[in-house]
Design an enzyme around this catalytic site. Structure first.
Site, short mmCIF file in Angstrom:
data_model
loop_
_atom_site.label_atom_id
_atom_site.label_comp_id
_atom_site.label_asym_id
_atom_site.label_seq_id
_atom_site.Cartn_x
_atom_site.Cartn_y
_atom_site.Cartn_z
N GLU A 215 -25.79 21.38 -42.54
CA GLU A 215 -24.65 22.00 -43.22
C GLU A 215 -23.40 21.27 -42.74
O GLU A 215 -22.92 21.48 -41.63
CB GLU A 215 -24.56 23.48 -42.90
CG GLU A 215 -23.45 24.18 -43.69
CD GLU A 215 -23.14 25.56 -43.17
OE1 GLU A 215 -21.96 25.80 -42.82
OE2 GLU A 215 -24.05 26.38 -43.11
N CYS A 249 -15.23 24.55 -43.03
CA CYS A 249 -15.88 23.52 -43.83
C CYS A 249 -15.66 23.70 -45.32
O CYS A 249 -15.78 22.73 -46.08
CB CYS A 249 -17.37 23.46 -43.51
SG CYS A 249 -18.25 25.00 -43.86
#
Length: 472
Positions: A215, A249
Site C-alpha cells: 500500500e 497517502c
C-alpha cells in the site's frame, strides 16, 4: 524507543512458525477472542494512545479517537460478526459429470506473516492489516515505525497484555531490525509506505518468493470542472489537505484546473481556510505537526526550489511546523511535482482544458486515488475509462476510506493488493481447491488408461475439435 535485539528476531519468527503449525491460530472462536482483545486494548487505553500520538505527531485527540481507534474498534467488531461467513467453504458449480467429485474451495491461512507499518497513521495502519491476519488464522509479527516511537513503544507494551504472544509479536527498531526481518522467509508481507522502500522490500521478498501487499502513495491529483460549485470544492479540498498536516497517502497532492478559473478557485480556498483556521494552521489545535526535523527539512527544500507563486501561507517555524500553503501557476516539472509531497502544500497546476488535465494524469504514474469535482456524467465516465488509479472519487476527498465494503489499494506505482475487512482477510488467506473423487466413477475412467486406441482418442479429444464461431 527500546529496540528488539537483532539476535532475537529469528527466534521470534521460528517460534511463531512452529506455533502456526501446531494450529494455535486455527480455531475460529480463538480468532474472535483475539479480535475482541484488540478492540479492548484500544478502548481501555484510549487516552494513552491519544497521548502517544500527540507526542509523535501533535495529532488532535479527536482525530486519534475517530480516525485511528474508532476505525480499528469498529472493524475488529465487524470482523468478529462476519468471520463465520468468510471462512465458509464454497461449493463450485461444475458440469454434471464432475458434481460427484464435490469440487470445493476452502479458505486457509497463508502462515506466519510480517506487517511493516508507517508513521503517519501509526495506529490504524498497524492494526488494520493485523485484523485481517488474525481473522485469516495467521501468526504475525508487527514492525511499527520508529518515526512514531511513542505509539510503537505503547503497542509493544500492550500487545503481550492483550494479544496471545504465542501467535502475535511486536518487533521494535529501525533499519537494522527491519533488514533482519526481511532476511527471513515469511508467508506474506504487508507493507504500507513509499515506493522507494517498497522496492527494497520487494527485492527481499523475491528471494523467498514471498507474496506481498504494497500500500503505497504517489501523487493523487484533483481535477476541477469549473462548472462545479467552486466554493464547495475548495472547502472540501482545504479540509482534506489539512488532515494530519498533509501527511496522508490519499491526501490531494495537486490540483488541475482550467487556467481561466484559477483566480476564482484561489479566492474560494482562502475563504474556506479563513473559516476553518482563523488563527492559522500553525497555531491551531485542530492540525497535526510535521513528524520530524528531517521531514521538515525535506518540505522546506521543496518550498525554496519551487517556481510557483505562494498565494497563501508559506511560513515555517522551528523544526516541525509549516503553514498550510497554496501555490499558483505550478508547472509539471516544478519541485512540488518531483514526488509525493506528504506535507501541507497545495500546488495548483493550470491547464488549458479538462482534456489537458486528463492527459496530464495519463502521462504520470498511476496514483492511489484520483479526485474529480464535477456534475458532468460524461466527464465522470471519461475519468473512469481513460485514467488509472487505485480509486476514483467524485466530489469529495478521502471518504472512500470509510466505506467498509470497498477494497482499498493501489495500481502500478501506487502499490498492489487491497485491504479493509474481507479484502484484508483474503490477502492473508489463500484459496485451497479440493475434490473428492468417489470410487464409483471408475467405470467412466476406463477411457483414460493405456493402451490408447483410436476409439479412446475420439472420446478424449472432443474439446480439441469444438466448432469455433465466425463471429461473436
Amino acid at each position: 524507543m527500546p529496540t528488539t535485539p537483532i539476535s532475537d528476531i529469528p527466534a521470534i519468527r521460528d517460534t511463531l512458525r512452529a506455533n502456526f503449525r501446531k494450529g494455535v491460530a486455527r480455531p475460529l472462536e480463538w480468532r474472535k477472542r483475539q479480535l475482541l482483545q484488540m478492540a479492548r486494548m484500544l478502548q481501555e487505553n484510549g487516552e494513552a494512545f491519544a497521548e502517544a500520538l500527540a507526542k509523535d505527531l501533535g495529532k488532535p485527540r479527536l482525530e486519534v479517537y475517530v480516525h485511528e481507534m474508532g476505525t480499528i474498534i469498529e472493524r475488529a467488531l465487524v470482523s468478529v460478526q462476519e468471520l463465520d461467513n468468510w471462512v465458509k467453504p464454497v461449493a463450485v458449480e461444475a458440469p454434471d459429470w464432475q458434481k460427484p467429485w464435490k469440487p470445493t474451495i476452502y479458505k486457509r491461512a497463508k502462515g506466519t506473516v510480517l506487517i511493516i507499518a508507517p508513521w503517519n497513521y501509526p495506529l490504524v495502519l498497524s492494526l488494520q492489516p493485523f485484523i485481517g491476519a488474525i481473522a485469516a488464522g495467521c501468526c504475525a509479527v508487527l514492525k511499527p515505525s520508529e518515526v512514531s516511537p511513542h505509539n510503537s513503544a505503547l503497542l509493544a507494551e500492550l500487545f503481550p497484555k492483550y494479544m496471545d504472544p504465542d501467535a502475535y509479536r511486536v518487533v521494535l527498531g529501525a533499519v537494522p531490525e527491519t533488514t533482519k526481518l526481511l532476511e527471513l522467509q515469511w508467508d506474506h508481507i504487508f507493507y504500507t509506505g513509499n515506493s522507494q522502500i517498497a522496492r527494497i522490500i520487494s527485492a527481499a521478498a523475491a528471494k523467498h518468493l514471498t507474496p506481498l501487499t504494497l500500500e503505497l502513495g504517489g501523487k493523487s491529483p484533483v481535477i476541477i470542472d469549473p462548472t462545479f460549485d467552486i466554493a464547495l470544492a475548495a472547502k472540501r479540498i482545504v479540509w482534506g489537505k489539512t488532515q494530519n498536516c498533509g501527511q496522508l497517502c490519499v491526501s490531494p497532492d495537486y490540483v488541475l484546473i482550467p487556467r481561466g478559473h484559477q483566480d476564482a478557485f484561489i479566492a474560494a480556498l482562502k475563504d474556506a481556510y479563513a473559516e476553518m483556521f482563523p488563527e492559522g494552521t500553525m497555531n491551531s489545535s485542530s492540525v497535526s505537526r510535521i513528524v520530524s526535523p528531517q521531514h521538515h527539512t525535506r518540505l522546506t527544500d521543496l518550498l525554496k526550489r519551487t517556481k510557483g507563486q505562494v498565494v497563501l501561507g508559506g511560513k515555517t517555524e522551528g523544526t516541525t511546523k509549516i503553514e498550510f500553503t497554496i501555490l499558483r501557476d505550478v508547472s509539471g516539472n516544478d519541485s512540488f511535482m518531483e514526488g509525493e509531497i506528504f506535507g501541507p502544500f497545495l500546488p495548483i497546476v493550470p491547464v488549458d482544458s479538462i482534456e489537458e488535465a486528463i492527459e496530464f494524469v495519463q502521462n504520470r504514474p498511476h496514483p492511489l486515488v484520483l479526485y474529480t469535482f464535477t456534475d458532468n456524467a460524461e466527464l465522470k465516465e471519461r475519468i473512469l475509462d481513460e485514467t488509472m488509479s487505485g480509486a476514483a472519487v467524485f466530489n469529495d476527498l478521502m471518504q472512500q476510506l470509510i466505506v467498509n465494503e470497498l477494497p482499498f489499494g493501489g495500481v502500478g506505482e501506487s502499490g498492489h493488493g487491497v485491504q479493509v475487512l474481507k479484502y484484508t482477510y483474503d490477502a492473508f488467506s489463500y484459496d485451497r481447491s479440493s475434490i473428492d473423487v468417489p470410487k464409483e466413477v471408475e467405470p467412466f475412467n476406463a477411457v483414460r488408461y493405456p493402451p490408447y486406441s483410436e476409439e479412446k482418442f475420439k472420446a478424449m479429444t472432443v474439446a480439441a475439435f469444438l466448432p469455433i464461431p465466425d463471429t461473436v
